[in-house]
Scaffold this motif. Structure first.
Motif, PDB file in Angstrom:
ATOM      1  N   UNK A 190       8.824  -9.894   4.095  1.00 45.91           N
ATOM      2  CA  UNK A 190       9.358  -8.736   4.842  1.00 45.91           C
ATOM      3  C   UNK A 190       8.192  -7.829   5.248  1.00 45.91           C
ATOM      4  N   UNK A 191       8.384  -7.141   6.381  1.00 44.23           N
ATOM      5  CA  UNK A 191       7.424  -6.115   6.863  1.00 44.23           C
ATOM      6  C   UNK A 191       5.989  -6.311   6.347  1.00 44.23           C
ATOM      7  N   UNK A 192       5.290  -7.347   6.864  1.00 39.35           N
ATOM      8  CA  UNK A 192       3.939  -7.674   6.354  1.00 39.35           C
ATOM      9  C   UNK A 192       2.973  -6.488   6.387  1.00 39.35           C
ATOM     10  N   UNK A 193       3.121  -5.619   7.374  1.00 38.94           N
ATOM     11  CA  UNK A 193       2.188  -4.475   7.481  1.00 38.94           C
ATOM     12  C   UNK A 193       2.286  -3.548   6.271  1.00 38.94           C
ATOM     13  N   UNK A 194       3.454  -3.578   5.578  1.00 37.65           N
ATOM     14  CA  UNK A 194       3.609  -2.670   4.425  1.00 37.65           C
ATOM     15  C   UNK A 194       2.876  -3.171   3.179  1.00 37.65           C
ATOM     16  N   UNK A 195       2.248  -4.345   3.272  1.00 34.66           N
ATOM     17  CA  UNK A 195       1.360  -4.750   2.167  1.00 34.66           C
ATOM     18  C   UNK A 195       0.123  -3.860   2.176  1.00 34.66           C
ATOM     19  N   UNK A 196      -0.072  -3.222   3.349  1.00 34.68           N
ATOM     20  CA  UNK A 196      -1.105  -2.170   3.453  1.00 34.68           C
ATOM     21  C   UNK A 196      -2.551  -2.678   3.491  1.00 34.68           C
ATOM     22  N   UNK A 197      -2.756  -3.884   4.005  1.00 38.37           N
ATOM     23  CA  UNK A 197      -4.130  -4.362   4.141  1.00 38.37           C
ATOM     24  C   UNK A 197      -4.855  -3.570   5.225  1.00 38.37           C
ATOM     25  N   UNK A 198      -6.146  -3.256   4.982  1.00 34.75           N
ATOM     26  CA  UNK A 198      -6.871  -2.423   5.946  1.00 34.75           C
ATOM     27  C   UNK A 198      -7.102  -3.123   7.293  1.00 34.75           C
ATOM     28  N   UNK A 200      -6.240  -6.713   9.972  1.00 32.21           N
ATOM     29  CA  UNK A 200      -5.321  -7.813  10.273  1.00 32.21           C
ATOM     30  C   UNK A 200      -5.789  -9.104   9.606  1.00 32.21           C
ATOM     31  N   UNK A 201      -7.106  -9.291   9.549  1.00 29.92           N
ATOM     32  CA  UNK A 201      -7.579 -10.557   8.960  1.00 29.92           C
ATOM     33  C   UNK A 201      -7.402 -10.564   7.435  1.00 29.92           C
ATOM     34  N   UNK A 202      -7.482  -9.404   6.798  1.00 32.63           N
ATOM     35  CA  UNK A 202      -7.161  -9.356   5.355  1.00 32.63           C
ATOM     36  C   UNK A 202      -5.697  -9.755   5.143  1.00 32.63           C
ATOM     37  N   UNK A 203      -4.843  -9.210   6.008  1.00 23.46           N
ATOM     38  CA  UNK A 203      -3.413  -9.520   5.894  1.00 23.46           C
ATOM     39  C   UNK A 203      -3.189 -11.015   6.138  1.00 23.46           C
ATOM     40  N   UNK A 204      -3.897 -11.556   7.109  1.00 23.94           N
ATOM     41  CA  UNK A 204      -3.777 -12.984   7.422  1.00 23.94           C
ATOM     42  C   UNK A 204      -4.153 -13.848   6.212  1.00 23.94           C
ATOM     43  N   UNK A 233       1.647 -10.651  15.686  1.00 22.26           N
ATOM     44  CA  UNK A 233       2.257 -11.339  14.542  1.00 22.26           C
ATOM     45  C   UNK A 233       2.856 -12.680  14.964  1.00 22.26           C
ATOM     46  N   UNK A 234       3.446 -12.718  16.155  1.00 24.47           N
ATOM     47  CA  UNK A 234       4.035 -13.974  16.636  1.00 24.47           C
ATOM     48  C   UNK A 234       2.921 -15.011  16.839  1.00 24.47           C
ATOM     49  N   UNK A 235       1.796 -14.554  17.368  1.00 25.67           N
ATOM     50  CA  UNK A 235       0.660 -15.481  17.551  1.00 25.67           C
ATOM     51  C   UNK A 235       0.164 -15.992  16.198  1.00 25.67           C
ATOM     52  N   UNK A 236       0.102 -15.091  15.231  1.00 24.94           N
ATOM     53  CA  UNK A 236      -0.348 -15.490  13.898  1.00 24.94           C
ATOM     54  C   UNK A 236       0.598 -16.540  13.300  1.00 24.94           C
TER      55      UNK A 236
END
Ligand code: AMP
Ligand code: ZN
Ligand code: FE
Length: 288
Positions: A190-198, A200-204, A233-236
């Protein structure tokens, strides 16, 4: 249009599962998922109401997971198309419910020590069924004028690091994902951005490691996300061969400014998102 993250009175939403279905019908949604926090107790009512009104009701759940994350990050795993009668799922959710009840009692105790007038009985009346969360406590504090807004309840008392805050027991990320999969569901971050990684590549990187644990996809559509971020996000998802999902995270009047289907006003989750998820789920089922 569809909406695959919705909460009812069985956790911290303000509408019952039946009322949610009525609302979804009113705004002409094709499919909605009920994804209450750590509970599937609302699913039977939801499925009955959904089927009666010829809407596609998807049985779901949202499990908070324990993970190493940046400060203030959250990791929530949605289970979509789960078998809510799975004994293993039920037993594990019962365990979480037991601990949520114990934690609520501790929070009340701390509030009382701080001179705030609230009792366990009041909380039990507020949450006749399902899973107890801090939003229920905030609501009582607001009603009793102990605080002036729901937000203040968190800022002054029950938010992380505040004097009446008590940690919640959570399953490790791997267990949350596997529980959902063993109950026949798709595991969706759910809501990947709320993991709060600084970045996009950290989140990836994190999403890639969750995929290794069995993750099937993540939410690319979510209330308040700019269109450009959703596209990213869709591209990822394509790059990682993961599914996409999307939801408003509707909580009724318990989360102001967020509406079913349209989120903060401009959310539009295409039906194709639903069809792709069903497709994968059916393939998974037939391969068992
Ligand atoms: P719980 O599962 O009991 O820890 O409650 C978590 C829920 O409380 C979240 O899903 C939010 O809806 C709400 N919440 C947490 N922190 C805040 C905050 N600072 N302000 C408003 N609501 C919050
Ligand atoms: Zn919630
Ligand atoms: Fe969530």
């Amino acid at each position: 249009m569809i909406d695959l993250q919705i909460h009812s009175t069985y956790s911290d939403g303000s509408l019952t599962p039946r009322q949610l279905v009525e609302e979804a019908k009113k705004i002409n949604l094709l499919a909605i998922a009920l994804t209450d926090h750590d509970t599937v107790e609302g699913i039977p009512e939801f499925l009955k109401a959904g089927t009666e009104s010829q809407l596609l009701p998807i049985p779901g759940v949202e499990i908070s997971a324990q993970a190493e994350l940046p400060p203030n990050g959250h990791l929530h795993i949605l289970g979509l198309f789960i078998d809510h009668n799975s004994q293993e799922l039920k037993t594990n959710l019962e365990f979480l419910k037991f601990h949520r009840n114990q934690r609520a009692a501790k929070i009340i105790e701390r509030l009382n020590e701080l001179g705030v007038n609230i009792s366990l009985e009041e909380l039990q009346q507020e949450t006749a069924e399902g899973s107890i969360g801090r939003p229920h406590i905030a609501k009582i504090l607001l009603r009793k004028k102990e605080v002036s807004t729901l937000q203040t309840a968190f800022e002054k008392y029950i938010g992380k690091g505040k004097p009446a805050f008590v940690e919640k027991i959570k399953f490790p990320e791997q267990k949350a994902i596997q529980l959902i999969k063993k109950a026949g569901g798709l595991a969706i971050l759910a809501h990947p951005h709320l993991m709060n990684y600084p970045t996009f590549s950290d989140m990836q990187r994190k999403i890639t490691s969750l995929k290794e644990l069995g993750l099937d996809g993540f939410e690319a559509y979510y209330s308040g996300l700019p269109e450009s971020y959703t596209s990213q996000l869709i591209r990822l998802a394509k790059k990682l061969s993961l599914l996409i999902s999307g939801g408003s995270d509707f909580h009724g009047k318990n989360k102001e400014g967020i509406f079913m289907g349209i989120g903060a006003g401009d959310l539009q989750i295409p039906d194709s998102v639903y069809y792709n998820l069903v497709d994968r789920w059916e393939k998974l089922k037939s391969s068992l």
